[in-house]
Write a protein that holds these residues in place. Structure first.
Motif, PDB file in Angstrom:
ATOM      1  N   UNK A 153      -3.702   2.793  -1.000  1.00  0.00           N
ATOM      2  CA  UNK A 153      -4.713   1.737  -0.949  1.00  0.00           C
ATOM      3  C   UNK A 153      -5.253   1.441  -2.337  1.00  0.00           C
ATOM      4  N   UNK A 154      -5.509   2.486  -3.124  1.00  0.00           N
ATOM      5  CA  UNK A 154      -6.030   2.281  -4.474  1.00  0.00           C
ATOM      6  C   UNK A 154      -5.059   1.458  -5.310  1.00  0.00           C
ATOM      7  N   UNK A 155      -3.772   1.740  -5.178  1.00  0.00           N
ATOM      8  CA  UNK A 155      -2.777   0.977  -5.920  1.00  0.00           C
ATOM      9  C   UNK A 155      -2.744  -0.476  -5.512  1.00  0.00           C
ATOM     10  N   UNK A 156      -2.826  -0.715  -4.195  1.00  0.00           N
ATOM     11  CA  UNK A 156      -2.813  -2.089  -3.704  1.00  0.00           C
ATOM     12  C   UNK A 156      -4.069  -2.842  -4.139  1.00  0.00           C
ATOM     13  N   UNK A 157      -5.213  -2.173  -4.112  1.00  0.00           N
ATOM     14  CA  UNK A 157      -6.467  -2.793  -4.546  1.00  0.00           C
ATOM     15  C   UNK A 157      -6.427  -3.071  -6.044  1.00  0.00           C
ATOM     16  N   UNK A 158      -5.900  -2.138  -6.822  1.00  0.00           N
ATOM     17  CA  UNK A 158      -5.781  -2.340  -8.263  1.00  0.00           C
ATOM     18  C   UNK A 158      -4.952  -3.586  -8.570  1.00  0.00           C
ATOM     19  N   UNK A 159      -3.822  -3.727  -7.872  1.00  0.00           N
ATOM     20  CA  UNK A 159      -2.955  -4.890  -8.096  1.00  0.00           C
ATOM     21  C   UNK A 159      -3.651  -6.183  -7.716  1.00  0.00           C
ATOM     22  N   UNK A 160      -4.386  -6.150  -6.608  1.00  0.00           N
ATOM     23  CA  UNK A 160      -5.074  -7.360  -6.162  1.00  0.00           C
ATOM     24  C   UNK A 160      -6.219  -7.717  -7.109  1.00  0.00           C
ATOM     25  N   UNK A 161      -6.975  -6.733  -7.560  1.00  0.00           N
ATOM     26  CA  UNK A 161      -8.043  -7.003  -8.524  1.00  0.00           C
ATOM     27  C   UNK A 161      -7.476  -7.550  -9.831  1.00  0.00           C
ATOM     28  N   UNK A 162      -6.357  -7.013 -10.251  1.00  0.00           N
ATOM     29  CA  UNK A 162      -5.705  -7.518 -11.462  1.00  0.00           C
ATOM     30  C   UNK A 162      -5.363  -8.994 -11.315  1.00  0.00           C
TER      31      UNK A 162
END
Length: 317
Positions: free
Chosen positions: A20-29
């Protein structure tokens, strides 16, 4: 099947949090890219860099995980849940940027890096926090988060109530008052256990509980399941803050990625100060157990949410 059998192993939770953290990081980017969105005029480079500094590259992303994992119980598409989770994380990161300011907690490090006002300047940090808070509501209001306008409006309300006068911002004001900053308002600033619990339920617990509530609203949860998830979110939020108070006493700055042992020095209102360290640990564990028990209605499908409540009590950073 015992309740223990329905708690996901720590390794499974760690993997789910990381995913989830990885997916959120990508989306925030993606949300914080340089190109303006429709209706925007221009994105100033310094402001954008400060917003990215304050929101990318660190953190457990527990709040978006709670949104995503709660929504998963009801079959919500991952893309919708992640957008709602990213909005919650924007709001959370705004609060950290402002909390670190000299006028608030005056911290120099966050997540092992300079705080935004240290990496940039105070004015830029204030605007970066403002920008992230506004972006949170921008993301939720977008039809890509949910096609139904009534659902989007309900999520906006949940987030606003978690963050505002009767939630996180109000809790921050109570926290400042408890330090004795406003003697003109009367009182010594010392709080009893009830007042401390109320302060913490607002300052920290409200957004954690709100994250669970947002996931449930995305999934159109029925009243019984909504009530169970409300109990879970409130108990988890309370356990998280007590654990944070304990870590401020026991953990090192390297473990926490920020300064520790500051609560006692400032006379902050914590359950450790009110009850003592061992009693605070017992209360933390009681609250974690209360959160786990609230999910009995969901059976093994809620194993990761139960594990998150256990993790909240046992975390070391």
């Amino acid at each position: 099947m015992s309740s223990g059998d329905r708690i996901a192993p720590a390794a499974a939770l760690a993997a789910a949090l990381s995913e989830t953290a990885g997916a959120i990081e990508s989306l925030l980017d993606l949300l914080l890219r340089a190109e303006p969105e429709g209706g925007e005029i221009h994105r100033p480079a310094r402001l954008l860099a400060a917003m990215r500094h304050g929101s990318l590259g660190g953190g457990k992303r527990l709040r978006p995980f709670l949104v995503v994992e709660t929504a998963r119980l009801f079959g919500v598409p991952a893309a919708q849940a992640l957008r709602a989770g990213a909005a919650v994380e924007c709001a959370h990161c705004y609060s950290l940027i402002h909390d670190d300011l000299p006028a608030m907690d005056d911290d120099d490090t966050r997540r092992g890096r300079p705080t935004v006002h240290r990496a940039f300047d105070e004015a830029t940090a204030i605007l970066a926090g403002d920008g992230l808070l506004t972006l949170a509501f921008d993301v939720i209001a977008d039809p890509r988060t949910h096609a139904d306008g009534e659902t989007r409006a309900a999520i906006v309300l949940l987030l606003a109530r978690s963050l505002g006068l009767g939630g996180m911002v109000g809790g921050q004001m109570l926290d400042l008052a408890a330090e004795g900053r406003f003697p003109e308002d009367g009182g010594s600033g010392r709080l009893g256990e009830f007042e401390i619990l109320r302060l913490q339920a607002m300052k920290t617990g409200a957004l954690l509980a709100g994250s669970v509530a947002i996931g449930a609203r995305l999934g159109q949860a029925d009243p019984a399941r909504t009530a169970a998830l409300e109990r879970y979110g409130k108990a988890l939020g309370a356990a998280f803050q007590v654990a944070d108070d304990i870590l401020d006493v026991e953990a090192s700055p390297e473990q926490m990625g920020k300064a520790t042992a500051k609560d006692g020095a400032r006379g902050k209102a914590t359950l450790v100060a009110a009850l003592g360290l061992e009693a605070a640990k017992r209360e933390r564990d009681r609250l974690s157990g209360e959160a786990i028990a609230a999910l009995d209605l969901f059976g093994p499908e809620a194993a990761l949410l139960r594990a998150a409540a256990l993790f909240t009590a046992q975390r070391k950073s």
